[in-house]
Design a protein around this motif. Structure first.
Motif, PDB file in Angstrom:
ATOM      1  N   GLU A 324       0.835  -1.205   0.000  1.00  0.00           N
ATOM      2  CA  GLU A 324       0.000   0.000   0.000  1.00  0.00           C
ATOM      3  C   GLU A 324       0.866   1.251   0.000  1.00  0.00           C
ATOM      4  O   GLU A 324       0.886   2.026   0.958  1.00  0.00           O
ATOM      5  CB  GLU A 324      -0.962  -0.023   1.189  1.00  0.00           C
ATOM      6  N   GLU A 325       1.578   1.435  -1.093  1.00  0.00           N
ATOM      7  CA  GLU A 325       2.401   2.627  -1.261  1.00  0.00           C
ATOM      8  C   GLU A 325       2.341   3.069  -2.712  1.00  0.00           C
ATOM      9  O   GLU A 325       2.111   2.263  -3.611  1.00  0.00           O
ATOM     10  CB  GLU A 325       3.847   2.354  -0.851  1.00  0.00           C
ATOM     11  N   GLU A 326       2.509   4.392  -2.924  1.00  0.00           N
ATOM     12  CA  GLU A 326       2.371   4.974  -4.257  1.00  0.00           C
ATOM     13  C   GLU A 326       1.040   4.534  -4.898  1.00  0.00           C
ATOM     14  O   GLU A 326       0.020   4.560  -4.249  1.00  0.00           O
ATOM     15  CB  GLU A 326       3.594   4.630  -5.117  1.00  0.00           C
ATOM     16  N   MET A 327       1.038   4.073  -6.161  1.00  0.00           N
ATOM     17  CA  MET A 327      -0.222   3.661  -6.789  1.00  0.00           C
ATOM     18  C   MET A 327      -0.802   2.395  -6.159  1.00  0.00           C
ATOM     19  O   MET A 327      -1.984   2.104  -6.314  1.00  0.00           O
ATOM     20  CB  MET A 327      -0.017   3.452  -8.287  1.00  0.00           C
ATOM     21  N   GLY A 328       0.030   1.659  -5.423  1.00  0.00           N
ATOM     22  CA  GLY A 328      -0.473   0.480  -4.717  1.00  0.00           C
ATOM     23  C   GLY A 328      -1.505   0.828  -3.669  1.00  0.00           C
ATOM     24  O   GLY A 328      -2.382   0.017  -3.347  1.00  0.00           O
ATOM     25  N   LEU A 329      -1.445   2.040  -3.119  1.00  0.00           N
ATOM     26  CA  LEU A 329      -2.437   2.469  -2.134  1.00  0.00           C
ATOM     27  C   LEU A 329      -3.817   2.569  -2.787  1.00  0.00           C
ATOM     28  O   LEU A 329      -4.824   2.111  -2.227  1.00  0.00           O
ATOM     29  CB  LEU A 329      -2.039   3.815  -1.537  1.00  0.00           C
ATOM     30  N   ALA A 330      -3.878   3.145  -3.989  1.00  0.00           N
ATOM     31  CA  ALA A 330      -5.144   3.249  -4.707  1.00  0.00           C
ATOM     32  C   ALA A 330      -5.643   1.870  -5.134  1.00  0.00           C
ATOM     33  O   ALA A 330      -6.835   1.564  -5.027  1.00  0.00           O
ATOM     34  CB  ALA A 330      -4.984   4.151  -5.932  1.00  0.00           C
ATOM     35  N   LEU A 331      -4.724   1.038  -5.622  1.00  0.00           N
ATOM     36  CA  LEU A 331      -5.089  -0.323  -6.015  1.00  0.00           C
ATOM     37  C   LEU A 331      -5.716  -1.079  -4.848  1.00  0.00           C
ATOM     38  O   LEU A 331      -6.770  -1.698  -4.988  1.00  0.00           O
ATOM     39  CB  LEU A 331      -3.840  -1.049  -6.523  1.00  0.00           C
TER      40      LEU A 331
END
Length: 346
Positions: A324-331
């Motif tokens: 859950e970091e960078e675009m992984g947070l939105a994913l």
């Protein structure tokens, strides 16, 4: 059922005569589905409450969830809000047009059904030539949530919106695949310090380069009853299949997912995973989001994969969790909503 007009328009060579038909529909308080860089939007005249009501009817969406207003220039923005703080202006100069929605105090021109009765409104300038030209031609801000039936995965292709919404809206602009594939970041500028209410195409680290004190609302990680942002209240993005997320040490995740697949072998099942992990689930039906080395691409594929779950008529879907970091947070924000926050920690 409406007789939906479908306009096929090329992103790189816009047919203004065709697009003017969609702009006329907006000015006649009709509903128009438009492409953006995030997902396709279901638009109507943001300054007319009767037009906005048609959005809710088309989506089958409750009216207690606010909508994002899309503008094409600063004059239009100034009509929608009471004031534009200096911090907001710096973000606008850095990230507009683009996938960043700013929540500001609304002007009296914005109807209550746009803001769900709140005294604020989310506004953004889309980074898509067709969307910007449509707003310009209509000469009015356009309120537009994602162009899917409420609770379905958001649409990123013309095929998605035609399948979901033909007969429910007046006009569909059919263009290319959405470039980002996830909805915009929503940043509440009325909160001190500014707070991300929904992660999206502009990341926390990008925003903190301009405003270091920006924080993330803890509710991003959990379900909520009283949304301050579009797309926060209800279980979104879910396919028809039952879904579960397994989170933890990868070796334990493999073991747990393999066990769950065995338990449900009488059903039509699949695993949503990273490309690198397909080999960890031999003889299983795996749906790859892409490589862990490219979280932005993985995020862009999510809604397509969730829709594929319905196309395959799956009964049960297990998904891995991701950083859950960078675009992984939105994913992960969208995936958690898809599974209805049913997460197994191992």
């Amino acid at each position: 059922m409406k007789n939906t007009l479908i306009l096929h328009i090329n992103d790189t060579s816009i047919d203004e005569a065709l697009l003017s038909q969609a702009a006329d529909a907006i000015n006649q308080n009709k509903t128009v589905i438009l492409p953006t860089e995030t997902v396709y939007g279901l638009g109507a005249n943001a300054l007319n409450s009767e037009a906005v009501e048609k959005i809710f009817i088309a989506k089958g969406r409750p009216q207690d969830n606010p909508l994002i207003v899309h503008v094409s220039n600063m004059n239009m923005l100034e009509k929608c809000v009471k004031s534009i703080p200096e911090d907001a202006l710096s973000l606008i100069h850095a990230f507009w047009p683009g996938p960043l929605t700013l929540i500001l105090e609304k002007s009296d021109l914005i109807p209550h059904n746009v803001s769900a009765g709140l005294n604020t409104v989310g506004v953004r300038m889309p980074d898509h030539p067709i969307a910007l030209k449509l707003i310009d031609l209509a000469n009015t801000p356009i309120a537009a949530p994602s162009a899917n039936r409420s609770g379905k995965p958001s649409p990123t292709t013309a095929e998605h919106v035609i399948s979901d919404m033909q007969g429910r809206v007046d006009v569909i602009i059919a263009a290319d695949h959405s470039r980002i594939g996830l909805e915009s970041t929503v940043l509440d500028m009325t909160h001190n310090p500014p707070m991300i209410l929904r992660p999206g195409g502009v990341t926390l680290s990008q925003l903190q380069m301009l405003i270091p004190e920006i924080t993330i609302d803890p509710q991003v990680h959990h379900s909520v009853d009283s949304p301050r942002s579009p797309g926060m209240k209800y279980t979104h993005y879910a396919p028809q299949a039952e879904m579960t997320m397994v989170r933890g040490d990868h070796s334990k995740v493999i073991k747990k997912i393999t066990h769950l697949m065995d338990e449900h072998k009488h059903l039509n099942c699949a695993i949503i995973c990273a490309e690198e992990h397909i080999q960890d689930y031999p003889n299983q039906n795996c749906l790859s989001l892409g490589s862990l080395s490219n979280p932005a691409f993985m995020a862009s594929q999510l809604f397509t994969i969730l829709r594929k779950c319905d196309e395959l008529q799956l009964d049960y879907v297990i998904t891995e969790a991701f950083a859950e970091e960078e675009m992984g947070l939105a994913l992960m924000n969208r995936l958690k909503k898809a599974v209805g926050y049913k997460i197994l920690d191992v």
